[in-house]
Scaffold this motif. Sequence first.
Motif, PDB file in Angstrom:
ATOM      1  N   ALA A 128       0.800  -1.221   0.000  1.00 14.67           N
ATOM      2  CA  ALA A 128       0.000   0.000   0.000  1.00 14.67           C
ATOM      3  C   ALA A 128       0.839   1.279   0.000  1.00 14.67           C
ATOM      4  O   ALA A 128       0.500   2.230  -0.712  1.00 14.67           O
ATOM      5  N   PRO A 129       1.932   1.360   0.777  1.00 14.30           N
ATOM      6  CA  PRO A 129       2.718   2.601   0.737  1.00 14.30           C
ATOM      7  C   PRO A 129       3.290   2.914  -0.640  1.00 14.30           C
ATOM      8  O   PRO A 129       3.641   4.068  -0.914  1.00 14.30           O
ATOM      9  N   ARG A 130       3.384   1.902  -1.508  1.00 11.67           N
ATOM     10  CA  ARG A 130       3.907   2.093  -2.863  1.00 11.67           C
ATOM     11  C   ARG A 130       2.789   2.142  -3.904  1.00 11.67           C
ATOM     12  O   ARG A 130       3.057   2.079  -5.095  1.00 11.67           O
ATOM     13  N   ARG A 131       1.547   2.207  -3.451  1.00 15.41           N
ATOM     14  CA  ARG A 131       0.362   2.233  -4.328  1.00 15.41           C
ATOM     15  C   ARG A 131       0.303   0.981  -5.206  1.00 15.41           C
ATOM     16  O   ARG A 131      -0.143   1.035  -6.354  1.00 15.41           O
ATOM     17  N   LEU A 132       0.732  -0.147  -4.679  1.00 15.66           N
ATOM     18  CA  LEU A 132       0.709  -1.398  -5.426  1.00 15.66           C
ATOM     19  C   LEU A 132      -0.476  -2.245  -4.999  1.00 15.66           C
ATOM     20  O   LEU A 132      -0.808  -2.346  -3.819  1.00 15.66           O
ATOM     21  N   SER A 133      -1.108  -2.884  -5.980  1.00 19.68           N
ATOM     22  CA  SER A 133      -2.235  -3.771  -5.726  1.00 19.68           C
ATOM     23  C   SER A 133      -1.737  -5.202  -5.561  1.00 19.68           C
ATOM     24  O   SER A 133      -0.561  -5.510  -5.776  1.00 19.68           O
ATOM     25  N   PHE A 134      -2.653  -6.068  -5.187  1.00 19.79           N
ATOM     26  CA  PHE A 134      -2.309  -7.481  -4.998  1.00 19.79           C
ATOM     27  C   PHE A 134      -3.306  -8.347  -5.737  1.00 19.79           C
ATOM     28  O   PHE A 134      -4.517  -8.260  -5.501  1.00 19.79           O
ATOM     29  N   ASP A 135      -2.817  -9.184  -6.666  1.00 22.78           N
ATOM     30  CA  ASP A 135      -3.654 -10.180  -7.323  1.00 22.78           C
ATOM     31  C   ASP A 135      -3.564 -11.476  -6.540  1.00 22.78           C
ATOM     32  O   ASP A 135      -2.458 -11.948  -6.230  1.00 22.78           O
ATOM     33  N   ALA A 136      -4.706 -12.054  -6.229  1.00 25.06           N
ATOM     34  CA  ALA A 136      -4.751 -13.269  -5.415  1.00 25.06           C
ATOM     35  C   ALA A 136      -5.277 -14.433  -6.237  1.00 25.06           C
ATOM     36  O   ALA A 136      -6.399 -14.374  -6.755  1.00 25.06           O
ATOM     37  N   TRP A 137      -4.457 -15.465  -6.362  1.00 24.43           N
ATOM     38  CA  TRP A 137      -4.962 -16.713  -6.931  1.00 24.43           C
ATOM     39  C   TRP A 137      -4.938 -17.779  -5.851  1.00 24.43           C
ATOM     40  O   TRP A 137      -3.885 -18.070  -5.275  1.00 24.43           O
ATOM     41  N   LEU A 138      -6.094 -18.323  -5.586  1.00 30.15           N
ATOM     42  CA  LEU A 138      -6.253 -19.411  -4.644  1.00 30.15           C
ATOM     43  C   LEU A 138      -7.458 -20.228  -5.067  1.00 30.15           C
ATOM     44  O   LEU A 138      -8.142 -19.875  -6.018  1.00 30.15           O
ATOM     45  N   LEU A 139      -7.698 -21.338  -4.394  1.00 29.11           N
ATOM     46  CA  LEU A 139      -8.794 -22.235  -4.751  1.00 29.11           C
ATOM     47  C   LEU A 139     -10.011 -21.957  -3.877  1.00 29.11           C
ATOM     48  O   LEU A 139      -9.887 -21.433  -2.767  1.00 29.11           O
ATOM     49  N   GLU A 140     -11.162 -22.339  -4.370  1.00 28.01           N
ATOM     50  CA  GLU A 140     -12.427 -22.025  -3.688  1.00 28.01           C
ATOM     51  C   GLU A 140     -12.433 -22.337  -2.190  1.00 28.01           C
ATOM     52  O   GLU A 140     -12.864 -21.498  -1.389  1.00 28.01           O
ATOM     53  N   PRO A 141     -11.940 -23.499  -1.733  1.00 30.72           N
ATOM     54  CA  PRO A 141     -11.971 -23.748  -0.285  1.00 30.72           C
ATOM     55  C   PRO A 141     -11.091 -22.804   0.526  1.00 30.72           C
ATOM     56  O   PRO A 141     -11.225 -22.729   1.755  1.00 30.72           O
TER      57      PRO A 141
END
Length: 347
Positions: free
Chosen positions: A181-194
Amino acid sequence: MTPAEEILDPDLPIIDPHHHLWDLRGRYPAASPPPEHPFEVTLWRSPHYMADELAADLNAGHRVIGTVFVECSAMHRAEGPVQMRPVGETEFVNGVAAMFASGLYGAARACAGIVGRADLTLGAAVGPVLDAHLAAGGGRFRGVRNSASYDADPSILGYLARSPAGLYRAEAFRAGFAELAPRRLSFDAWLLEPQLPDLIDLARAFPETTIVLDHVGTPLGTGAYAGRREERFGIWRDNIFELAKSPAVFCKLGGLAMPFAGFPSFMAPRPSTSAELAEAWRPYVETCIEAFGAHRCMFESNFPVDAGTCDYVTLWNVFKRLAAGASDDEKAALFAGTARRVYRLDI
């Protein structure tokens, strides 16, 4: 694949917020037999997806005006500190972006945004890695993806089973996550439904960080979950609505062409039409739009991975069918506006 379908709504502007680039010919030589795991078969079938292949898809008829590249361990540096090697991918993709910015490859501004890899389990020590990505990205670096996909059944992920259980809850990971967040960067999350409860907890712990859920949370219908996708739909749906309560979380609508959900359209002898795929995927896409709203959702191609089910033209026809009942404002968000805003794209 069957010949590409006629383009639906050809003037609708599209920003594709999730695709990859890679050269896997060293891993899958021309004469190599197909791998056993179905996901890896998609890589074996498309071992070379670089500027020319991407341009062919972007210029196939839909009005794609820009894209976002998402990390896939392509072109990491061969030498130097291990934690810095993924910066090579950003250097590579920034070069591809410059190629498309020349106009030589068509009107689309491919890789206008770059989501790279940095090992957030480094904790605060990941800061210099993130700064190196920002420096290498030529003003295009927008965020990080650390996949947390895990299941006790190793057959589901195959060679992608690289993450430990509970990665997004780990103290070291969260110490690194705090550097975004301090660098204005986002986060993409890949995980499985459970695993969706892990992301729900992460989003609550870091409400100031923009999080993008990849692939509608990856519903499962193979391995230990074979025949249980519909049984688990309610669990998935409840978690999607719970996740949507965190206003900084956005959702990518796609990835259902991968093998994990167990749809029979994957690698089918007769490729499905866009109408058939829209009908199969509708419950997941419409649920996500209901939960997050159109202005927090974006259609994604996930190419070339999703080519295991259909070609690029057919895929975007699927999405246009699914959005047929949306207002013009909602369509503008789903196909370009949300991606433009989340990844801060000047397109």
